[in-house]
Design an enzyme around this catalytic site. Sequence first.
Site, PDB file in Angstrom:
ATOM      1  N   GLU A   5       0.836  -1.212   0.000  1.00 60.45           N
ATOM      2  CA  GLU A   5       0.000   0.000   0.000  1.00 60.45           C
ATOM      3  C   GLU A   5       0.866   1.256   0.000  1.00 60.45           C
ATOM      4  OE1 GLU A   5      -2.901  -0.143   3.151  1.00 60.45           O
ATOM      5  OE2 GLU A   5      -4.176  -1.564   2.063  1.00 60.45           O
TER       6      GLU A   5
ATOM      7  N   GLU B  79      -6.416  -7.361  -1.381  1.00 67.00           N
ATOM      8  CA  GLU B  79      -6.869  -7.159   0.006  1.00 67.00           C
ATOM      9  C   GLU B  79      -8.203  -6.420   0.010  1.00 67.00           C
ATOM     10  OE1 GLU B  79      -3.848  -5.726   2.760  1.00 67.00           O
ATOM     11  OE2 GLU B  79      -5.354  -4.513   3.789  1.00 67.00           O
TER      12      GLU B  79
END
Length: 468
Positions: free
Chosen positions: A296, A389
């Site tokens: 991320e 995710e």
Amino acid sequence: MTAGLAAVLALAPLALTGTAGAAAAPTASFTKVNDWGSGWEGSYRITNSGSTTISSWRLEFALPAGTTVGSYWDALLTSNGQHHTFTNRSWNGTVAPGASVTFGFVASGTGAPTGCTLNGQPCAGGTTPTTAPPPTTTPPATAPPTTAPPTTTPPPTGLSPVAANGQLRVCGRQLCNRDGRAIQLRGMSTHGIQWYANCATPASLDVLAREWNADVLRISMYVQEDGYETDPRRFTDLVHNYIELATARGMYAIVDWHMLSPGDPNFNLTRARTFFAEIADRHKDKVNVLYEIANEPNGVPWSAIKSYAEQVVPVIRSRDPEAVVLVGTPDWSSLGVSGSGGGVDTIAANPVTGGNLMYVFHFYAASHGDAYYDTFARAADRLPLFVTEFGTQDYSGDGPNDFAMAQRYLDLMASKKISWTNWNFSDDFRSGAVFTTGTCGSGQFGGTARLKPAGTWIRDRIRTPDTF
């Protein structure tokens, strides 16, 4: 390499001190659960066949030169050369009459255990042997770093996801199998393996692969937060082992370089190049490994992420030229929605150079509504995407579940054959962890009794996989 086959070495009873003061007579038996030539997975079962409760246990054995213990579970380990001592954890030392406990480990090499003793007595019963193994020290309170696991696992057989699809590649905007057919993988992401390794064990992965019918396991290795940077050797070895366990069960494995804070992936560039070089070199002959090189990214523009990717992807490509590589996107892999905006247009206009690349999108249904959904839907018509995710809760992975919004996303992903892994396969206290707290310590993963609402929901959706 069928689980459950193989050499059970009968290593049986002895006397241990019980809580009632009378002699107990437990047995210990060894089973080679899997064997892939250069290594194997083993399990010991300790059964209390006496009349008094056992309050603790200590099992010792030797391995021949050239065979080493890698990862292990449901026990503590100390090693003195080729001599290994396994002792109970805090939650499995007490064994009632007629009850059993098990622990397991992975070994690299072809040798088998010899000279087994249980609390100082031969596992086959009787008195101490004339050539007793050397003494060892008291094990530490926590498990030490593991050594390198086995290096290769032969391809699975049967109708597993990997057997059905083989080497994946990116064709246009789709993830395609060896025949060029677009497919959708569905599975789970581990939580951080520095905290929840006991939730991703051979037993739990058996359930994930065979009961949940999962296609893919995402191996979430944090870089910071007590992760890789604290002990690169240990965490690299853990990832090696999880790849082997997924391979043995016919699942694809995503190697997740879980960088989060700091948000600039270039902060960890040297570490990433070192890590992915070893992972790709060892597993280059497998067809089931995908590489997620930046979980991320945040606080940096697409140009910084692209620069990082174009320095890491060649490290993988030079060793594993066919593998699919997954590239994180701006603002916590939200395609720019969570911050800078313009992510989709920017990425499409200036993509990472090379083939077999996909871009990552993450969402949490209770936080990420129409703006995120609409951006994702538009991006799916322009970029090859993989949702590595997502959760049905808010962005913290906690709070109430928004199953309706989550289902909208899943319906879209099904219609466009976008693969996904759900966060997360653990018993963390948050609502996004699939198991109730304490499940992983118990080792009881099957069925639905120990699932949280999010666990039951996602299990049902993984159990109806793509037809391939």
